[in-house]
Design a protein around this motif. Structure first.
Motif, short mmCIF file in Angstrom:
data_model
loop_
_atom_site.label_atom_id
_atom_site.label_comp_id
_atom_site.label_asym_id
_atom_site.label_seq_id
_atom_site.Cartn_x
_atom_site.Cartn_y
_atom_site.Cartn_z
N ALA A 23 0.84 -1.20 0.00
CA ALA A 23 0.00 0.00 0.00
C ALA A 23 0.87 1.25 0.00
O ALA A 23 0.57 2.23 -0.68
N GLY A 24 1.97 1.19 0.73
CA GLY A 24 2.91 2.31 0.77
C GLY A 24 3.56 2.56 -0.57
O GLY A 24 3.74 3.71 -0.98
N ARG A 25 3.88 1.48 -1.29
CA ARG A 25 4.48 1.64 -2.63
C ARG A 25 3.49 2.28 -3.59
O ARG A 25 3.87 3.15 -4.39
N ARG A 26 2.23 1.88 -3.51
CA ARG A 26 1.20 2.49 -4.35
C ARG A 26 1.08 3.99 -4.04
O ARG A 26 0.92 4.82 -4.95
N ALA A 27 1.14 4.32 -2.76
CA ALA A 27 1.01 5.71 -2.33
C ALA A 27 2.18 6.56 -2.83
O ALA A 27 1.98 7.69 -3.30
N ILE A 28 3.37 6.00 -2.78
CA ILE A 28 4.56 6.72 -3.26
C ILE A 28 4.45 7.00 -4.76
O ILE A 28 4.76 8.11 -5.23
N GLU A 29 4.00 6.01 -5.53
CA GLU A 29 3.84 6.20 -6.98
C GLU A 29 2.83 7.30 -7.29
O GLU A 29 3.00 8.07 -8.23
N ILE A 49 12.92 12.72 -3.72
CA ILE A 49 12.12 13.26 -2.61
C ILE A 49 11.45 12.12 -1.85
O ILE A 49 11.51 12.03 -0.63
N CYS A 50 10.82 11.22 -2.61
CA CYS A 50 10.10 10.11 -1.98
C CYS A 50 11.04 9.14 -1.28
O CYS A 50 10.71 8.61 -0.20
N GLU A 96 0.46 18.75 1.03
CA GLU A 96 -0.27 18.14 -0.09
C GLU A 96 0.27 16.74 -0.37
O GLU A 96 -0.51 15.79 -0.55
N CYS A 97 1.60 16.61 -0.38
CA CYS A 97 2.22 15.30 -0.62
C CYS A 97 1.88 14.31 0.49
O CYS A 97 1.53 13.15 0.24
N THR A 104 -3.90 7.63 -0.06
CA THR A 104 -3.72 6.52 -1.00
C THR A 104 -3.33 5.25 -0.27
O THR A 104 -3.83 4.16 -0.57
N ARG A 105 -2.44 5.36 0.71
CA ARG A 105 -2.01 4.18 1.47
C ARG A 105 -3.20 3.55 2.19
O ARG A 105 -3.39 2.33 2.15
N LEU A 106 -4.02 4.37 2.83
CA LEU A 106 -5.18 3.84 3.55
C LEU A 106 -6.18 3.18 2.59
O LEU A 106 -6.78 2.15 2.92
N GLN A 107 -6.32 3.76 1.40
CA GLN A 107 -7.25 3.20 0.40
C GLN A 107 -6.85 1.78 -0.01
O GLN A 107 -7.70 0.95 -0.34
N HIS A 108 -5.55 1.52 0.00
CA HIS A 108 -5.05 0.22 -0.46
C HIS A 108 -4.78 -0.77 0.68
O HIS A 108 -4.26 -1.86 0.44
N LEU A 109 -5.13 -0.39 1.90
CA LEU A 109 -4.99 -1.31 3.04
C LEU A 109 -6.27 -2.14 3.15
O LEU A 109 -7.29 -1.64 3.62
#
Length: 261
Positions: A23-29, A49-50, A96-97, A104-109
């Motif tokens: 989920a974290g990888r999806r959020a970073i992308e 940055i990420c 914002e970031c 996004t991370r929460l959405q994919h958990l």
């Protein structure tokens, strides 16, 4: 499925029941994409940055008495942007970031359907407790996002207690919550340092290490009682434990019979 001697199973959350890393990888992308399309950063700059943020998250030391987790993590992004681009600090972009990453991370958990099924079946035989380290706000948001509350008899968040895993105190608190003894409990988790060491420290009946990549354990690492590559393998481990107990009971019975004659 009844298990002799096991009355409760404690589960870790992150990367045990839910794939927080993925989920974290999806959020970073998602953040990299936004930095490029909306703020016209180069892909290389956005990735740097990420990468810096992820390094800061790994080394994060959070004292909730001094700063809330939101301010701390916005600061990670602010520092990473400034370290990469230079110039004035940009708190607005950092915020914002951070919120895009978090959302996004929460959405994919998600708690997978087969995992939910396993928990439902297990709970017919033993009591289940979720034991997770981390900041109260962050972990409670994850718990809500993956909707795992209905599958557990109790949920304990390290950030809400005096000590976190691997301290014995938090495990003993969990035992008290469920009205069970440490020797009646099994700990399941992906971290040797917190889940397995903690279970050993607390004198639990067994520790089960979830080693998805089946990596080699270091020489100085704590030694789990069992190793599984998928959390779905847990019922088979519990059955194996039951067979061991039954075999021992049989041996003891035979020894007792012999002694009587």
């Amino acid at each position: 499925m009844g298990v002799h001697g096991v009355k409760a199973v404690f589960f870790d959350l992150d990367n045990t029941l839910v794939d927080t890393a993925a989920a974290g990888r999806r959020a970073i992308e998602e953040v990299i994409s936004a930095l490029q399309s909306k703020h016209h950063y180069g892909e290389g700059e956005a990735r740097v940055i990420c990468d810096k943020v992820q390094a800061k998250l790994l080394k994060e030391c959070h004292d909730p008495a001094k700063m809330c987790i939101t301010d701390l993590r916005i600061s990670h992004w602010e520092e990473a942007i400034q370290e990469t681009i230079g110039g004035e600090a940009n708190r607005n972009l950092a915020a914002e970031c951070y919120f895009l990453w978090k959302r996004t991370r929460l959405q994919h958990l998600t708690l997978a359907e087969d995992t939910r099924g396993m928990l439902t079946e297990l709970r017919k035989a033993v009591r289940l407790l979720l034991l997770t380290n981390g900041d109260k706000q962050t972990q409670r948001e994850k718990i809500e996002a993956c909707a795992c509350q209905p599958y557990f008899d109790a949920i304990v968040v390290g950030g809400e207690q005096k000590e976190e895993k691997p301290a014995p105190s938090i495990f003993h608190y969990c035992c008290d919550l469920l009205g069970v003894q440490p020797a009646e409990c099994v700990m399941v988790g992906d971290s040797l340092d917190t889940d397995i060491q903690g279970g050993l420290n607390a004198g639990l009946k067994a520790t089960v290490w979830l080693n998805k990549a089946m990596t080699t354990r270091g020489d100085t690492s704590p030694v789990p009682h069992y190793i599984i590559s998928s959390v779905l393998d847990l019922p088979a481990v519990l059955q194996k434990m039951e067979h061991k107990v039954n075999a021992k009971l049989g041996t003891d019975h035979v020894a007792g019979s012999n002694a009587a004659h």
